[in-house]
Scaffold this motif. Sequence first.
Motif, PDB file in Angstrom:
ATOM      1  N   LEU A   1       0.828  -1.199   0.000  1.00  0.00           N
ATOM      2  CA  LEU A   1       0.000   0.000   0.000  1.00  0.00           C
ATOM      3  C   LEU A   1       0.869   1.258   0.000  1.00  0.00           C
ATOM      4  O   LEU A   1       0.541   2.254  -0.672  1.00  0.00           O
ATOM      5  N   LYS A   2       1.982   1.226   0.745  1.00  0.00           N
ATOM      6  CA  LYS A   2       2.903   2.366   0.716  1.00  0.00           C
ATOM      7  C   LYS A   2       3.449   2.594  -0.686  1.00  0.00           C
ATOM      8  O   LYS A   2       3.552   3.732  -1.171  1.00  0.00           O
TER       9      LYS A   2
ATOM     10  N   SER B   1       0.733   4.028  -2.850  1.00  0.00           N
ATOM     11  CA  SER B   1       0.510   5.446  -2.542  1.00  0.00           C
ATOM     12  C   SER B   1       1.592   6.328  -3.161  1.00  0.00           C
ATOM     13  O   SER B   1       1.306   7.398  -3.718  1.00  0.00           O
TER      14      SER B   1
ATOM     15  N   LEU C   1       1.013   6.498  -6.889  1.00  0.00           N
ATOM     16  CA  LEU C   1      -0.157   7.320  -7.208  1.00  0.00           C
ATOM     17  C   LEU C   1       0.202   8.803  -7.145  1.00  0.00           C
ATOM     18  O   LEU C   1      -0.194   9.591  -8.030  1.00  0.00           O
ATOM     19  N   GLU C   2       0.940   9.183  -6.136  1.00  0.00           N
ATOM     20  CA  GLU C   2       1.349  10.588  -6.018  1.00  0.00           C
ATOM     21  C   GLU C   2       2.244  10.993  -7.184  1.00  0.00           C
ATOM     22  O   GLU C   2       2.113  12.094  -7.743  1.00  0.00           O
TER      23      GLU C   2
ATOM     24  N   GLN D   1      -5.132   4.890  -9.828  1.00  0.00           N
ATOM     25  CA  GLN D   1      -6.197   5.056  -8.841  1.00  0.00           C
ATOM     26  C   GLN D   1      -6.924   3.736  -8.594  1.00  0.00           C
ATOM     27  O   GLN D   1      -7.260   3.398  -7.452  1.00  0.00           O
TER      28      GLN D   1
ATOM     29  N   PHE E   1      -4.560   1.506  -6.610  1.00  0.00           N
ATOM     30  CA  PHE E   1      -4.486   1.939  -5.212  1.00  0.00           C
ATOM     31  C   PHE E   1      -5.753   1.574  -4.439  1.00  0.00           C
ATOM     32  O   PHE E   1      -5.701   1.167  -3.275  1.00  0.00           O
TER      33      PHE E   1
ATOM     34  N   GLU F   1      -6.024  -0.733  -1.111  1.00  0.00           N
ATOM     35  CA  GLU F   1      -6.683  -0.269   0.116  1.00  0.00           C
ATOM     36  C   GLU F   1      -7.720  -1.263   0.608  1.00  0.00           C
ATOM     37  O   GLU F   1      -7.814  -1.571   1.815  1.00  0.00           O
TER      38      GLU F   1
END
Length: 434
Positions: free
Chosen positions: A160-161, A164, A167-168, A188, A191, A195
């Motif tokens: 997940l890290k 993230s 995604l950024e 998206q 991600f 999640e």
Amino acid sequence: MNNKNFLTTVFILFCAFASGQGNSWSLTKCIDMALQNNIEIKIRQLEIKRTQKSQNSVLNRMLPVVNFYGEQGYNFGSSIDPSTNGRVSSNFQNDNFYLNAKTNLIDFNAFANAKKDKINIELAKAEKEVIENEYKLQLLESYYQALYTQELLKIQKEQLKQASFNLERVTKEVNIGSKPQSDLYDMQLSFSEEENRNLETEQLYGIKKTQLFQLMNVMDVVTDEVILEPYLKERPTYMVESTSYNPKIKFAELNYQSSLKLIGLERANNLPVLSAYYGFSTFYYKTLSHTNASSDSFQNQLADNKSQQVGIQLNVPIFNGFRNNKKIDASKIESEKTKLVIEQEKQQLDKQVALEEQNKKNYLQIQNKWMEKLRYAKASLTTTEAKFASGKIEAIVYSSVKNQFLSAEYEVLKNSLQLQYIDLKINLLIKNHL
């Protein structure tokens, strides 16, 4: 680095990580706490004490039985005068006192009962050990189910890290126009899936830990803060047959011994009993209807009316309608049943251990495959990181390769935990300890 050294390093790092965070619980700590809190085990401990208190030794059974009887009666009308044994028309008071003692000098039933009492104590202890062993197996399974989920959650959090971060990065690149909008949609979606998986695993992890602590009857611990540790104690790779001890087999063997003692007990009922007895009696008599009647004092009458009796009695059973012989035959059949139960328990244990050994063999075989996959995943990640840094591949590709590496790490660790779980389970089945 070989497989053994790698796994040792992974476990040590894991323990160092776990011990430094939250409330750390090891397998042995869980088992010790659970055994202290289990109500059924406490009941069995009381049953052992009750059985011990109920035990009577041969000497105790051979001690004399002493009884004292006192009686006071009033007779009205036509009665028998105890002093003359003649019938008189009068009212009188009669006090009688008896002291009796009897002991068996030879009683085979007492010997048989004393031996059976000792077996009953061992049976109560073995029954407690059976319950403890089954409880430990339940705790072991529950602990490792929670531990597997804990390790999976750690991997998914790393994934997940990474998701993230990607995604950024893609969001920034889309904003400056270097990436198409479709890449952002892909990231998206990826991600969001990460999640959801992470949330599901967190919920499952919470349930598994709650189930574990409920099984332990520990309600005053905040399970969200609990970190589970793997069991790292070194164990021999071979089993010494002489140290094997399975509570169910032991309980079945004691049941068989108890059935043999029951046969001896029934046979003892056909043997003679030699007893010795002693009796002492006296009485006091006073006429109530004649005002001028005189009688000796209470103390003088008790002294004058004394009577003592001493004797030896031999009781030899001759015929009771073959009822006792039928009980002996029934006890022999019951003994054969309990003997077969021993073989049944041994067969079930052998089958269970053989199945676990096969599982262990399978996990050992696939461990090499997981290690090989981990090496490939690590090599792929190294090259992919270089390509991603130079902009040659998309972020979603790099994220996928990174997740594959993390998953490969989890598979190696999970397989190692499976092997550890099987070793501990086999030890509990065969030796009744970890």
